[in-house]
Scaffold this motif. Sequence first.
Motif, short mmCIF file in Angstrom:
data_model
loop_
_atom_site.label_atom_id
_atom_site.label_comp_id
_atom_site.label_asym_id
_atom_site.label_seq_id
_atom_site.Cartn_x
_atom_site.Cartn_y
_atom_site.Cartn_z
N THR A 66 -37.91 -35.42 83.83
CA THR A 66 -37.81 -35.92 85.05
C THR A 66 -36.72 -35.33 85.83
N HIS A 67 -35.56 -34.75 85.05
CA HIS A 67 -34.48 -34.29 85.37
C HIS A 67 -34.10 -32.81 84.85
N ILE A 68 -33.75 -32.06 85.43
CA ILE A 68 -33.46 -30.87 84.63
C ILE A 68 -32.36 -29.88 85.07
N LEU A 69 -31.33 -29.68 84.33
CA LEU A 69 -30.15 -29.09 84.45
C LEU A 69 -29.97 -27.72 83.88
N CYS A 70 -29.50 -26.59 84.52
CA CYS A 70 -29.37 -25.23 83.82
C CYS A 70 -27.66 -24.87 83.96
N THR A 71 -27.71 -24.53 82.66
CA THR A 71 -26.14 -24.00 82.41
C THR A 71 -26.06 -22.54 82.12
N ILE A 72 -27.10 -22.15 82.13
CA ILE A 72 -27.23 -20.60 81.70
C ILE A 72 -26.83 -19.55 82.73
N TRP A 94 -35.20 -34.08 90.00
CA TRP A 94 -34.00 -33.53 90.23
C TRP A 94 -33.54 -32.20 89.61
N LEU A 95 -33.10 -31.40 90.18
CA LEU A 95 -32.35 -30.21 89.56
C LEU A 95 -31.05 -30.05 89.79
N GLY A 96 -30.30 -29.46 88.71
CA GLY A 96 -28.80 -29.27 88.74
C GLY A 96 -28.65 -27.92 88.24
N TYR A 97 -27.56 -27.35 88.69
CA TYR A 97 -27.15 -26.10 88.11
C TYR A 97 -25.72 -25.85 88.10
N LEU A 98 -25.26 -25.48 87.03
CA LEU A 98 -23.54 -25.22 86.60
C LEU A 98 -23.52 -23.89 87.13
N ALA A 131 -27.69 -16.37 92.08
CA ALA A 131 -28.43 -17.53 91.36
C ALA A 131 -28.38 -18.54 92.05
N GLU A 132 -27.43 -19.06 92.46
CA GLU A 132 -27.13 -20.42 93.49
C GLU A 132 -28.36 -20.35 94.41
N ARG A 133 -28.45 -19.22 95.05
CA ARG A 133 -29.39 -18.92 96.34
C ARG A 133 -30.84 -18.98 95.71
N ALA A 134 -31.17 -18.47 94.52
CA ALA A 134 -32.38 -18.49 94.03
C ALA A 134 -32.87 -19.88 93.66
N TRP A 135 -31.87 -20.73 93.07
CA TRP A 135 -32.18 -22.14 92.81
C TRP A 135 -32.42 -22.96 94.08
N ILE A 144 -37.37 -30.58 96.04
CA ILE A 144 -36.65 -31.41 95.06
C ILE A 144 -35.28 -31.04 95.31
N PRO A 145 -34.24 -32.42 95.21
CA PRO A 145 -32.96 -32.23 95.26
C PRO A 145 -32.24 -31.34 94.55
N LEU A 146 -31.32 -30.75 94.92
CA LEU A 146 -30.65 -29.82 93.92
C LEU A 146 -29.15 -29.92 94.02
N ASP A 147 -28.33 -30.22 92.95
CA ASP A 147 -26.97 -30.24 92.97
C ASP A 147 -26.54 -29.05 92.26
#
Length: 291
Positions: A66-72, A94-98, A131-135, A144-147
Amino acid sequence: MTRRLFILGLGFSGLEIARLAKAQGWAVAGTCTTADKASRLAAEGIESHLFDGTRSLDEPSTGEATHILCTIAPGATGDPAVAHCAPLLRRARWLGYLSTTGVYGDRDGGWVDEETPARPSLPRSIARLAAERAWQALALEAGIPLDIFRLPGIYGPGRSALDQVKAGTARRIDKPGQLFSRIHVADIAGTVLAALGRPHEAGAYNVADDLPAPTSEVVAFACELLGKPVPPLIPWAEIEPTMSAMARSFYAESRRVRNDRIKQALGVILRYPTYREGLTAIAAADPRPSQ
């Protein structure tokens, strides 16, 4: 409905986030790059799947995240998760990106916040902004909301100035006006879980502590905690010619990072508001004697 968090990249930060999410009742799974690490994660009760960034994940095995976070980190050809996992990402709620505060570029020691225009100059920071812009493009297309969590220097148990002092590799470099922001890995996890558990406006969030400081001050404090002599300051002009290109690049930029938004929008209370609390806690929890 079961909350399922899938973390692309169970590394230093990703694993800390996974452990905290699991403790808070989330079903957690993620990716790693070796079978050996997958076995170690399984022993800890964390399901993992092999992903090296060159091919798609076996989607049925990832479950209904349900929620996906990427640290790569992005690679030479861009962001591997967007390139190879887009169908999985589009099914999340929900999507999250570090990311990195390096996207702000050099500010001559000035303050930056989330409204500061991105102006990266280092190749790795330019790649992060791409990468931020691709996400952002994928999230916008999928609705989908992205943090985006922008991180400065990360430290924590096993990866701090204390370890450098113990290893005899710590140096105090004197570059006037040079400042770094930093964040304890536990506060990265706390911020991500705060975003997962609180209604808020999706967007970019700086995840930094309250006290930007020269590395020389941090090393001196680590020495004091360990009862070690504080190394003398080395002038920048003297040390700079001997440094690797990577090490030199860390001193190419100076900025202070504001963290007001995570406190106001996410209700974050930093567990370690400065390096002093963070290093003190690490030293107290480490039973190994200093050499």
